[in-house]
Design an enzyme around this catalytic site. Sequence first.
Site, PDB file in Angstrom:
ATOM      1  CG  ASP A   1      -1.855   1.156   1.308  1.00 43.84           C
ATOM      2  OD1 ASP A   1      -2.419   1.499   0.255  1.00 43.84           O
ATOM      3  OD2 ASP A   1      -2.036   1.720   2.402  1.00 43.84           O
ATOM      4  CG  HIS A   2      -0.573   5.096   0.360  1.00 41.28           C
ATOM      5  ND1 HIS A   2      -0.766   6.176  -0.475  1.00 41.28           N
ATOM      6  CD2 HIS A   2      -1.767   4.888   0.971  1.00 41.28           C
ATOM      7  CE1 HIS A   2      -2.009   6.599  -0.363  1.00 41.28           C
ATOM      8  NE2 HIS A   2      -2.644   5.835   0.495  1.00 41.28           N
TER       9      HIS A   2
ATOM     10  CG  ASP B   1       0.581   7.834  -3.400  1.00 45.08           C
ATOM     11  OD1 ASP B   1       0.326   8.640  -4.313  1.00 45.08           O
ATOM     12  OD2 ASP B   1       0.331   8.054  -2.202  1.00 45.08           O
TER      13      ASP B   1
ATOM     14  CG  HIS C   1      -4.984   9.178   3.807  1.00 40.51           C
ATOM     15  ND1 HIS C   1      -4.832   9.859   2.643  1.00 40.51           N
ATOM     16  CD2 HIS C   1      -5.018   7.866   3.476  1.00 40.51           C
ATOM     17  CE1 HIS C   1      -4.774   9.004   1.627  1.00 40.51           C
ATOM     18  NE2 HIS C   1      -4.896   7.788   2.119  1.00 40.51           N
TER      19      HIS C   1
END
Length: 278
Positions: free
Chosen positions: A83-84, A105, A177
């Site tokens: 993730d990210h 990202d 977020h």
Amino acid sequence: MPLVAAGEIIGPAVAGRRGVGAFNVIQLEHAAAIVAGAEAAGAPVILQISENCVRYHGAAAPIFAASLMLARRAAVPVAVHLDHATSADLVREAVGLGAGSVMFDASTLPYEQNVEATADIAAWCHQRDVWVEAELGEVGGKDGVHATGARTKPGEAAAYVAATGVDALAVAVGSSHAMLTRDAVLDLDLIAELRAAVPVPLVLHGSSGVPDAILTAAVERGMTKINIATQLNKVFTAEVRTALAAAPELVDPRKYLAPGRTAIAREVGRLLAVLRAA
């Protein structure tokens, strides 16, 4: 159960208008609890390991190895997802370790650079049958797409997907977020417009700040992958604090981490029901 990739879970969910819970791993207690919660709910789930999580552990291999083993031993389909990631090197490392999907990202880059970098990652991953999620940043790259008040334009989102070849797209529809309160207001009409315009599954980041009823509505309007991190950290920390306050003499971490782990599992099962993931 054989290890699956995020795309194998998300594809059927799109067709069935179901949500898929994608929960962030911080350490082993999180990973084990997320799997336990998914098993109790009888629903597939995604374990997400972020670039920040890798940095916290000092290396990618240990936390990926633990998460992958938990996924293989689970009674429900579990995918392990990077993730990210802002680093192409980390993407390559995670894929080498066994991640079946990645979120690259490049949202802080100017649009043209975002497209170029993301397209390169997508092509490399697709050669290895790895599913790719991306995030469309605002033109000019001043803030990520999830800056307060940012909204993804359906036409730009469709063009971005066509230019990069990604398999899923994180869009801005009102979430943010790391919210500690659950009062975000999503633009449900925009979600429906994006679903109609964008040919790949939509991803909601910052879902911890969204009330249950709106999460359900977002899934009904066409959002599929729902990323949740802070909400699990909140319930975990609350239980740890309660355990330590009740018994100040505790020094064995198992005695206070176990209640936190149980709280995460319970919250994962509850949220998967909210997302209609089963």
